[in-house]
Design an enzyme around this catalytic site. Structure first.
Site, short mmCIF file in Angstrom:
data_model
loop_
_atom_site.label_atom_id
_atom_site.label_comp_id
_atom_site.label_asym_id
_atom_site.label_seq_id
_atom_site.Cartn_x
_atom_site.Cartn_y
_atom_site.Cartn_z
N LYS A 35 0.84 -1.21 0.00
CA LYS A 35 0.00 0.00 0.00
C LYS A 35 0.87 1.26 0.00
CE LYS A 35 -0.21 -0.25 5.04
NZ LYS A 35 -0.99 -0.72 6.20
N ARG A 140 -10.61 -0.05 15.05
CA ARG A 140 -10.47 0.65 13.78
C ARG A 140 -11.38 -0.11 12.82
NH1 ARG A 140 -4.50 1.35 11.17
NH2 ARG A 140 -5.15 -0.56 10.14
N HIS A 172 -6.20 -7.29 13.01
CA HIS A 172 -4.97 -6.49 13.01
C HIS A 172 -4.67 -6.08 14.46
CE1 HIS A 172 -1.89 -4.15 11.09
NE2 HIS A 172 -2.45 -2.97 11.23
N ARG A 228 1.23 -10.81 7.30
CA ARG A 228 1.18 -9.63 6.44
C ARG A 228 2.35 -8.72 6.77
NH1 ARG A 228 -3.91 -9.66 8.97
NH2 ARG A 228 -3.32 -7.70 9.98
N TYR A 272 15.97 30.06 7.96
CA TYR A 272 14.84 30.85 8.47
C TYR A 272 14.80 30.87 10.00
CZ TYR A 272 12.77 30.65 3.78
OH TYR A 272 12.51 30.76 2.45
N CYS A 319 13.98 23.97 4.96
CA CYS A 319 13.14 24.83 4.12
C CYS A 319 12.33 23.95 3.15
CB CYS A 319 14.00 25.81 3.34
SG CYS A 319 15.17 26.72 4.37
N ASP A 321 12.64 23.74 -0.09
CA ASP A 321 13.42 23.19 -1.20
C ASP A 321 14.83 22.77 -0.82
OD1 ASP A 321 11.27 24.34 -2.72
OD2 ASP A 321 12.35 26.24 -2.61
C1 LIG Z 1 -0.20 -1.71 6.75
C2 LIG Z 1 -0.78 -2.98 7.23
C3 LIG Z 1 0.03 -4.11 7.46
C4 LIG Z 1 1.52 -4.06 7.39
O1 LIG Z 1 2.03 -3.59 8.61
P1 LIG Z 1 3.61 -3.54 8.88
O2 LIG Z 1 3.70 -3.10 10.28
O3 LIG Z 1 4.16 -2.55 7.92
O4 LIG Z 1 4.11 -4.92 8.63
C5 LIG Z 1 -0.59 -5.28 7.80
N1 LIG Z 1 -1.92 -5.37 7.91
C6 LIG Z 1 -2.73 -4.30 7.72
C7 LIG Z 1 -4.18 -4.44 7.88
C8 LIG Z 1 -2.18 -3.08 7.40
O5 LIG Z 1 -2.99 -2.02 7.23
#
Ligand SMILES: *Cc1c(COP(=O)(O)O)cnc(C)c1O
Length: 384
Positions: A35, A140, A172, A228, A272, A319, A321
């Site tokens: 992603k 979530r 998750h 994952r 700055y 800054c 740039d």
């Molecule tokens: C982004 C994400 C992951 C990956 O998490 P990492 O900590 O980068 O391994 C796994 N599962 C879900 C649902 C995520 O949104």
């Protein structure tokens, strides 16, 4: 070709190495999470490298990302998990994606798309592939425990009607980078309850999955059928200070060429707001990248870069740039290379160093870097 002013270089051999390492460590199939443009590394290129290293699955947040993987030629299993009402599920089903449902309302949308796309088929409908996400304590996405029974019953009814196959049940973790946090045990126990409820409803998902990178490395009991892995695939440590070194290699290098080197006098203030003043005569170098490239503004006066094999502190504010670094009178010239961060093998800072300096996580450093930087992909294992 002359070297770009400022650029991102991604080593695809590092991605392959990391994915192979994670597969070996996990001992179960791996979903490489690509992603947000592959955490800033280039989604299509990372996806191809991950597949070459044996990634059984790719994970995307949005449907658009998953469709882009298909457009880039990926034909393997792809899961996505973040949609809003009215999203184009028909396109998802036509692209042979595994989509995620959090609710009965989402299942209804997928059902409507499935019956629309059935109408022209001579061979009968190809069942959609749907995974169910349960909330085990992150609060979530995903179905809350009180809604599991209704979701699972509806999912099973859709299976019996030939609308879809439920290919996964997943969740998750909230605190996987803190392995002693009690939420980890609690979430895993809740996930096991969800799996039992799914089983009671008659569902037989192909993959049950809970672990992200940190849990993959730190919590073997959370690996189930699939892990994952996002950040670890890019070679960054998901839980600094907690993990053993398994030899992951950061794939991203950000480098530039000095635009200018000049002397300043004791008492001269820099950038700055004049937040830094030289207490001695020195030389400074102008690095042509700033927050317009995703260099965090918080890095002012705290981060360093590498020039000529040495760390050079940023002086004053970042800054839009450019940033100014202290070269300490060393023989360095305009045009010389500056490494903002990289694998760390030659003493340059890493994305993790920047994360610490800027009070964030390496995920944010690599995902936000970009802007006007060019990005190229190299393969350090390719024959010269
Ligand atoms: C982004 C994400 C992951 C990956 O998490 P990492 O900590 O980068 O391994 C796994 N599962 C879900 C649902 C995520 O949104």
């Amino acid at each position: 070709m002359t070297r770009p002013r400022a650029e991102i270089v991604v080593d695809l051999a590092a991605i392959r190495h990391n994915v192979r390492t994670l597969r070996r460590t996990a001992g179960v199939p791996v979903m490489v999470v690509v992603k947000a443009d592959g955490y800033g590394h280039g989604m299509a290129q990372v996806a191809a490298a991950a597949r070459a290293a044996g990634a059984e699955w790719l994970g995307a947040a949005t449907l658009d990302e998953a469709l882009a993987l298909r457009a880039a030629g990926d034909t393997g299993r792809v899961l996505c998990w973040l949609t809003v009402p009215g999203e184009d599920y028909a396109a998802a089903l036509a692209a042979d994606l595994d989509v995620t449902a959090y609710s009965v309302a989402e299942l209804d949308e997928i059902a409507a798309a499935a019956s629309d796309s059935d109408s022209g088929s001579a061979t009968g409908p190809r069942p959609a592939r749907v995974q169910l996400k349960v909330d085990t304590g992150l609060s979530r996405g995903g179905a809350s425990e009180r809604d599991w029974e209704g979701l699972f019953a509806r999912a099973r009814a859709g299976e019996e009607a030939g609308r879809w196959r439920v290919t996964g049940v997943w969740s998750h973790l909230a605190c996987s980078d803190d392995p002693d946090h009690p939420a980890n045990d609690a979430q895993e126990a809740t996930f096991r309850r969800a799996l039992e409820a799914a089983e009671r409803a008659g569902l037989r998902p192909e993959v049950r999955h809970l672990a992200n990178s940190a849990a993959t490395l730190l919590r073997p009991s959370s690996r189930f059928d699939l892990v994952r892995c996002g950040i670890a695939s890019y070679g960054l440590d998901p839980a600094p200070g907690e993990t053993d070194d398994i030899g992951l290699v950061p794939a991203m290098t950000v480098r530039a060429r000095l635009a200018l080197v000049k002397a300043i006098a004791a008492g001269d203030a820099v950038s700055y707001g004049h937040t830094w003043t030289a207490d001695r005569p020195t030389t400074v170098g102008l690095v042509p990248a700033g927050y317009g490239e995703g260099v965090p503004r918080q890095a002012g006066n705290v981060a360093s870069v590498a020039v000529g094999g040495r760390r050079r502190p940023i002086r004053g504010r970042v800054c839009m740039d450019q940033v100014v670094v202290d070269l300490d009178g060393d023989p360095v010239e305009a045009g010389d290379e500056v490494v903002l961060f990289g694998p760390g093998r030659d003493g340059e800072p890493t994305a993790q160093d920047w994360a610490q300096w800027c009070d964030t996580i390496s995920y944010e450093i690599v995902t936000r870097i970009g802007g006007r930087l060019t990005r190229s992909h190299v393969d350090s294992e390719a024959p010269a």
